[in-house]
Design a protein around this motif. Sequence first.
Motif, PDB file in Angstrom:
ATOM      1  N   ASP A  63       0.834  -1.213   0.000  1.00 14.24           N
ATOM      2  CA  ASP A  63       0.000   0.000   0.000  1.00 14.24           C
ATOM      3  C   ASP A  63       0.865   1.258   0.000  1.00 14.24           C
ATOM      4  O   ASP A  63       1.940   1.277   0.587  1.00 14.24           O
ATOM      5  CB  ASP A  63      -0.860   0.056   1.274  1.00 14.24           C
ATOM      6  CG  ASP A  63      -2.136  -0.728   1.135  1.00 14.24           C
ATOM      7  OD1 ASP A  63      -2.323  -1.341   0.075  1.00 14.24           O
ATOM      8  OD2 ASP A  63      -2.926  -0.730   2.102  1.00 14.24           O
ATOM      9  N   VAL A  64       0.310   2.291  -0.631  1.00 11.55           N
ATOM     10  CA  VAL A  64       0.908   3.619  -0.453  1.00 11.55           C
ATOM     11  C   VAL A  64       0.176   4.265   0.718  1.00 11.55           C
ATOM     12  O   VAL A  64      -1.035   4.466   0.677  1.00 11.55           O
ATOM     13  CB  VAL A  64       0.778   4.459  -1.730  1.00 11.55           C
ATOM     14  CG1 VAL A  64       1.245   5.881  -1.477  1.00 11.55           C
ATOM     15  CG2 VAL A  64       1.599   3.837  -2.849  1.00 11.55           C
ATOM     16  N   VAL A  65       0.909   4.516   1.774  1.00 15.15           N
ATOM     17  CA  VAL A  65       0.305   4.935   3.030  1.00 15.15           C
ATOM     18  C   VAL A  65       0.552   6.421   3.244  1.00 15.15           C
ATOM     19  O   VAL A  65       1.662   6.910   3.055  1.00 15.15           O
ATOM     20  CB  VAL A  65       0.933   4.138   4.200  1.00 15.15           C
ATOM     21  CG1 VAL A  65       0.306   4.546   5.514  1.00 15.15           C
ATOM     22  CG2 VAL A  65       0.791   2.658   3.969  1.00 15.15           C
ATOM     23  N   GLN A  66      -0.512   7.110   3.637  1.00 13.00           N
ATOM     24  CA  GLN A  66      -0.358   8.526   3.964  1.00 13.00           C
ATOM     25  C   GLN A  66      -0.202   8.689   5.470  1.00 13.00           C
ATOM     26  O   GLN A  66      -1.004   8.172   6.240  1.00 13.00           O
ATOM     27  CB  GLN A  66      -1.567   9.308   3.464  1.00 13.00           C
ATOM     28  CG  GLN A  66      -1.378  10.808   3.662  1.00 13.00           C
ATOM     29  CD  GLN A  66      -2.513  11.609   3.068  1.00 13.00           C
ATOM     30  OE1 GLN A  66      -3.098  11.216   2.075  1.00 13.00           O
ATOM     31  NE2 GLN A  66      -2.816  12.737   3.678  1.00 13.00           N
ATOM     32  N   VAL A  67       0.832   9.372   5.861  1.00 12.58           N
ATOM     33  CA  VAL A  67       1.149   9.548   7.274  1.00 12.58           C
ATOM     34  C   VAL A  67       1.013  11.028   7.623  1.00 12.58           C
ATOM     35  O   VAL A  67       1.355  11.895   6.827  1.00 12.58           O
ATOM     36  CB  VAL A  67       2.599   9.081   7.562  1.00 12.58           C
ATOM     37  CG1 VAL A  67       2.911   9.198   9.037  1.00 12.58           C
ATOM     38  CG2 VAL A  67       2.811   7.679   7.068  1.00 12.58           C
ATOM     39  N   PHE A 114       4.330   7.019   1.791  1.00 14.14           N
ATOM     40  CA  PHE A 114       5.409   6.090   1.483  1.00 14.14           C
ATOM     41  C   PHE A 114       4.787   4.749   1.113  1.00 14.14           C
ATOM     42  O   PHE A 114       3.633   4.484   1.422  1.00 14.14           O
ATOM     43  CB  PHE A 114       6.379   5.937   2.669  1.00 14.14           C
ATOM     44  CG  PHE A 114       5.818   5.150   3.829  1.00 14.14           C
ATOM     45  CD1 PHE A 114       4.988   5.768   4.746  1.00 14.14           C
ATOM     46  CD2 PHE A 114       6.110   3.804   3.977  1.00 14.14           C
ATOM     47  CE1 PHE A 114       4.457   5.045   5.813  1.00 14.14           C
ATOM     48  CE2 PHE A 114       5.588   3.087   5.033  1.00 14.14           C
ATOM     49  CZ  PHE A 114       4.766   3.705   5.946  1.00 14.14           C
ATOM     50  N   ARG A 115       5.562   3.930   0.409  1.00 17.70           N
ATOM     51  CA  ARG A 115       5.065   2.617   0.017  1.00 17.70           C
ATOM     52  C   ARG A 115       5.501   1.609   1.066  1.00 17.70           C
ATOM     53  O   ARG A 115       6.696   1.405   1.282  1.00 17.70           O
ATOM     54  CB  ARG A 115       5.597   2.234  -1.365  1.00 17.70           C
ATOM     55  CG  ARG A 115       4.922   1.004  -1.937  1.00 17.70           C
ATOM     56  CD  ARG A 115       5.495   0.622  -3.278  1.00 17.70           C
ATOM     57  NE  ARG A 115       5.247   1.629  -4.315  1.00 17.70           N
ATOM     58  CZ  ARG A 115       4.094   1.730  -4.983  1.00 17.70           C
ATOM     59  NH1 ARG A 115       3.109   0.907  -4.743  1.00 17.70           N
ATOM     60  NH2 ARG A 115       3.954   2.653  -5.903  1.00 17.70           N
ATOM     61  N   ALA A 116       4.519   0.987   1.715  1.00 12.44           N
ATOM     62  CA  ALA A 116       4.815   0.031   2.779  1.00 12.44           C
ATOM     63  C   ALA A 116       5.143  -1.319   2.152  1.00 12.44           C
ATOM     64  O   ALA A 116       4.252  -2.056   1.736  1.00 12.44           O
ATOM     65  CB  ALA A 116       3.622  -0.086   3.724  1.00 12.44           C
TER      66      ALA A 116
END
Lengths: 110, 165
Positions: A19-23, A81-83
């Motif tokens: 997943d591309v995760v938004q932090v 970032f890509r997890a």
Amino acid sequence: MADIGKVRIRVPSSIKAGDVVQVRTLVIHPMERIERDKQGKIIQRNYNYINKVVVTYLGKTVATFDTTQSVSENPFFSFTFRATDPGQLRIQFFDTTGGRYEGTTEIRFS
Amino acid sequence: MREDAQITRRALLGGLSAVGVAVAVGGLTVAAPAPAEAQQFGLQETVDAALKRIFGGRAMKDGGGKIKLEIPLIAENGAVVPVAVSVDSPMTPADYVKHIYIVADKNRIPVVARVALAPEGGRAFMGANIRLGETGDVRAIAEQSDGTLWQVKREVKVTVGGCGG
């Protein structure tokens, strides 16, 4: 202002591999503005504000923010970032007085 | 005997003062460049000067269809204005967005932030809370890995300015 340097990090509650995760992250910091004297002249001194934010994931730098005094007090930033693997996400904040504040969170897959 | 003692005392004092000077000079040189360097990125300047300083007059393309700049049209409080920028990019090592710049034209320090991204980011995205001194354009500038610059700008109306300086 005992809270200066407190870092908060928010990641989505469920993350899948790839997943591309938004932090979202926030640090408690005054981010001093430029002050002027009565004549309107800038007072020259070393203002205390955050000028660098470094995000690392699995030891690799994902994003670097270079910031100025035009960023709000208690600065908030978000990034993606890509997890790829479970591991540690680390966010470091540096200010102009040599202060270094750090927050980490573990990325787990569910 | 007596002379010997004098010489050693003089030598000792001379040595001590030299050390003192060295410490003072060393202390100064260590302390002085830090603020100058730290303040270098965000200078008090006009927006044209800032863009010239950073990009050196390189041409910018209109990134209307490529960059999405999310910022309120009216900011009631200029001290905290949420801004988010996302750029349409595959983010592969061959083609990714290297930097995203946020520039607020009317701020005394127009360069707000520069974000350096890596292909590991997955998406060209950044968000932040910024200060706006007064009503004016806010630009988002994206620099691709091949050096192409894209720019979008939007006017934001500020009710209460939040820059002070």
